[in-house]
Motif scaffolding. Structure first.
Motif, short mmCIF file in Angstrom:
data_model
loop_
_atom_site.label_atom_id
_atom_site.label_comp_id
_atom_site.label_asym_id
_atom_site.label_seq_id
_atom_site.Cartn_x
_atom_site.Cartn_y
_atom_site.Cartn_z
N PRO A 141 43.59 41.89 63.95
CA PRO A 141 44.05 40.51 64.61
C PRO A 141 45.39 40.14 64.40
O PRO A 141 46.08 39.56 65.28
N ALA A 142 46.16 40.73 63.23
CA ALA A 142 47.59 40.22 63.03
C ALA A 142 48.20 41.12 64.23
O ALA A 142 49.37 40.59 64.77
N LEU A 143 47.98 42.19 64.73
CA LEU A 143 48.71 42.55 65.84
C LEU A 143 48.49 42.01 67.20
O LEU A 143 49.55 41.66 67.87
N TRP A 144 47.32 41.56 67.57
CA TRP A 144 47.39 40.44 68.48
C TRP A 144 48.18 39.22 68.42
O TRP A 144 48.75 38.96 69.58
N ILE A 145 48.05 38.66 67.22
CA ILE A 145 48.95 37.76 67.08
C ILE A 145 50.38 37.79 67.38
O ILE A 145 51.07 37.21 67.84
N MET A 146 50.72 38.81 66.66
CA MET A 146 52.30 39.58 66.96
C MET A 146 52.62 39.74 68.30
O MET A 146 53.60 39.12 68.85
N ALA A 147 51.72 40.34 69.03
CA ALA A 147 51.88 40.43 70.59
C ALA A 147 52.17 39.03 71.36
O ALA A 147 52.93 38.99 72.19
N ALA A 148 51.06 38.12 70.99
CA ALA A 148 51.13 36.85 71.62
C ALA A 148 52.30 36.05 71.46
O ALA A 148 52.95 35.48 72.32
#
Length: 595
Positions: A141-148
């Motif tokens: 999930p942290a990578l999705w948040i970072m990308a967004a």
């Protein structure tokens, strides 16, 4: 392989010629770059490649970029960036792609590529890197948040950020953090649009057909996210976290009111809801006139705290649970710890806390940790009788807790009670033997301070009978220390002799006796040898350091160096497993003077 490497080097020639032509690098430096780049390229084209080689290549190219940047600043030359830096950046991105294709699972490598893209203003590349990374790591999930966040902050694309959050929720439909950040993103987007509209209105620009949607400007998208999130995750803590996010923005009053209503309507069975609602009363505005004086401010604070307590009272009426009382007690403790020069306010806070502690205890819902705070307040106010009563009540409620018994015994010792000796025995019958060591240590300290040496020795001997190895070993060490401090060397040696066959034994027990021997004016080498030999009987198969200490002792002023060979031979014979290798390497270091 050589042809591929040669082709890669030839691709560099235009940028290197430009670097030399414009005076950023000398001819000698260009040759050095070609030589180094060739060596690095060959490493990347071996049959078995290492990640470290790719990282070294990338780091070298980044160092070249940094040097170009410094040289440009030095000579004030700011042209031909497309022909120089762009080529280097393109090559670094290419090497990063090759590395991440090879080691797809290395998240740190992906993030290094993202960091490079951010630093060197290749923001268009960031989306591609994140897209590739999320295709392989959708479970993080942290990578999705970072990308967004990157889409919103680096590319100012709220649409792409929203799309990423929606995709993230397909993979992680129950993830709180994703919902929180999605909610925050919609509010940030709304704030940005409101600022744009305000600036355009100030400039009196004609927007033509373009209009700002009133629904979006009022935060309706964030409200939709909240509805979806609260429908999926029905937890008071989560709802409060979203309310705290909304409170950061000054245009979300309606949204905050809506969340508050939802919290009060659906989450009153959770103590966190009552805790949050009570603490909100502290933020209520006060009367302006009263705040001019210290007494007026104290009066205003007291009124706010009273309002908080009224909410807590409602909470404990409808939700009479340990977490609810814990929230109430914690609030009262926090308020008491706050500094104030108004004694009246301090007194009210203390009385309020004592009342809440008593009521929580009467309901059998006071947590173990709070008894310590309760006793501390009673002792500080000189209420010895109340402290003794609370200490007894605590041990009745938590009869198997070591910390509670320790607290009661320390309190009664402080008050000079005559029942302490009996209570130690009672405590040891209630507490599990494996956890009894702190009680034994406390009893030793008390006995040394309040009893005769004969009675203290009897306590130590009782402790030696413990069936728990860790407790028994620790008591042996304490017994030896006490013997030395009260009866000197002779008493310590007698104690050691009586205990050395009484297993289990610890290495610390023997090392303490060795230290005692060395503290004497004329240490006896034969005694030291006896202690080492006895220790080696217990630990000689696994403790290589003990053998080395024995050898060093023989090499010392009291020892006989000719014995070292015999000790070394015995060590090699007795030690087992990895200890043999460790002993050999340390012995070699000792012989060469490095240990």
């Amino acid at each position: 392989m050589a042809e591929v490497v040669q082709h890669r080097i030839e691709e560099r020639i235009p940028e290197l010629e430009q670097l030399e032509r414009v005076g950023l690098f000398t001819k000698k430096e260009v040759k050095s770059i070609i030589k180094r780049a060739t060596a690095l390229e060959y490493k990347l084209h071996r049959l078995i490649v290492n990640k470290e080689d790719f990282i070294a290549y990338i780091q070298y190219e980044i160092n070249v970029l940094e040097l170009i940047k410094k040289r440009r600043a030095h000579i004030h030359y700011h042209f031909k960036r497309d022909e120089i830096e762009f080529a280097v950046i393109h090559r670094i991105n290419s090497v990063f792609r090759r590395a991440t294709n090879k080691w797809k699972d290395d998240v740190q490598l992906w993030l290094s590529h993202v960091a490079f893209c951010k630093k060197w203003a290749t923001k268009g590349q960031i989306s591609k890197v994140f897209s590739s990374m999320l295709a392989i790591h959708p479970d993080k999930p942290a990578l999705w948040i970072m990308a967004a966040k990157s889409e919103l902050e680096d590319r100012s694309s709220s649409e792409s950020a929203r799309h990423l959050f929606l995709r993230a929720l397909r993979f992680h439909p129950d993830n709180k953090k994703v919902y929180q950040e999605y909610f925050r993103m919609e509010l940030l987007h709304c704030e940005k649009l409101r600022k744009q509209k305000e600036e355009l209105e100030k400039a009196e620009m004609d927007l033509g057909e373009y209009e700002f949607s009133p629904e979006i400007l009022s935060g309706k998208l964030a409200e939709v996210v909240y509805s979806a999130a609260s429908g999926k995750l029905k937890e008071a803590e989560f709802v409060i976290s979203l309310l705290n996010v909304a409170a950061i923005f000054d245009f979300t009053k309606e949204l905050q009111d809506s969340i508050l209503q939802d919290l009060q309507a659906n989450y009153t069975a959770d103590s966190l809801t009552w805790d949050f609602m009570a603490k909100r009363e502290l933020e209520a505005p006060g009367a302006g006139e009263e705040l001019q004086t210290a007494k007026g401010r104290a009066s205003d604070i007291n009124r706010r705290e009273e309002r908080c307590c009224q909410v807590y009272e409602e909470g404990v009426k409808s939700l009479n649970t340990e977490p609810m009382w814990s929230c109430y007690v914690t609030f009262c403790l926090e308020r008491l710890k706050r500094k104030t020069n108004v004694e009246e306010l301090k007194e009210k806070r203390q009385q309020r806390l004592l009342g809440v502690l008593q009521r929580a205890h009467d309901s059998s819902l006071l947590k173990e940790d709070y008894y310590k705070n309760w006793l501390h307040i009673l002792l500080s106010t000189g209420d010895a009788e109340g402290a003794a009563s609370v200490a007894m009540a605590a041990t009745q409620r938590y009869s198997q807790s070591v910390s509670v018994w320790s607290l009661r015994l320390q309190t009664l010792t402080q008050l000079g009670s005559a029942d302490v000796g009996r209570l130690f025995q009672e405590a040891l019958t209630h507490v599990h033997p494996k956890e009894s060591l702190p009680l034994w240590q406390l009893q030793f300290q008390w006995s040394v301070a309040h009893q005769s040496p004969e009675e203290t020795e009897a306590v130590f001997k009782r402790g030696l009978l413990s069936a728990v190895a860790a407790v028994s070993m620790e008591i042996k060490e304490s017994y030896l220390d006490w013997s030395y401090s009260t009866g000197g060397y002779k008493k310590a040696r007698t104690t050691f002799t009586s205990l050395q066959e009484n297993r289990p034994l610890s290495k610390a027990f023997f090392t303490r006796m060795l230290a005692i021997e060395k503290e004497q004016e004329t240490p006896k080498m034969n005694s030291l040898r006896d202690y080492y030999e006895r220790a080696l009987q217990e630990f000689g198969t696994s403790d290589d350091d003990l053998w080395l200490q024995y050898i060093q002792e023989e090499l010392g002023p009291l020892g006989q160096p000719e014995n070292c060979g015999k000790i070394h031979w015995r060590a090699m014979k007795f030690l087992e497993g990895e200890s043999v290798e460790s002993f050999t390497s340390k012995y070699t270091l000792m012989q060469t003077g490095h240990l």
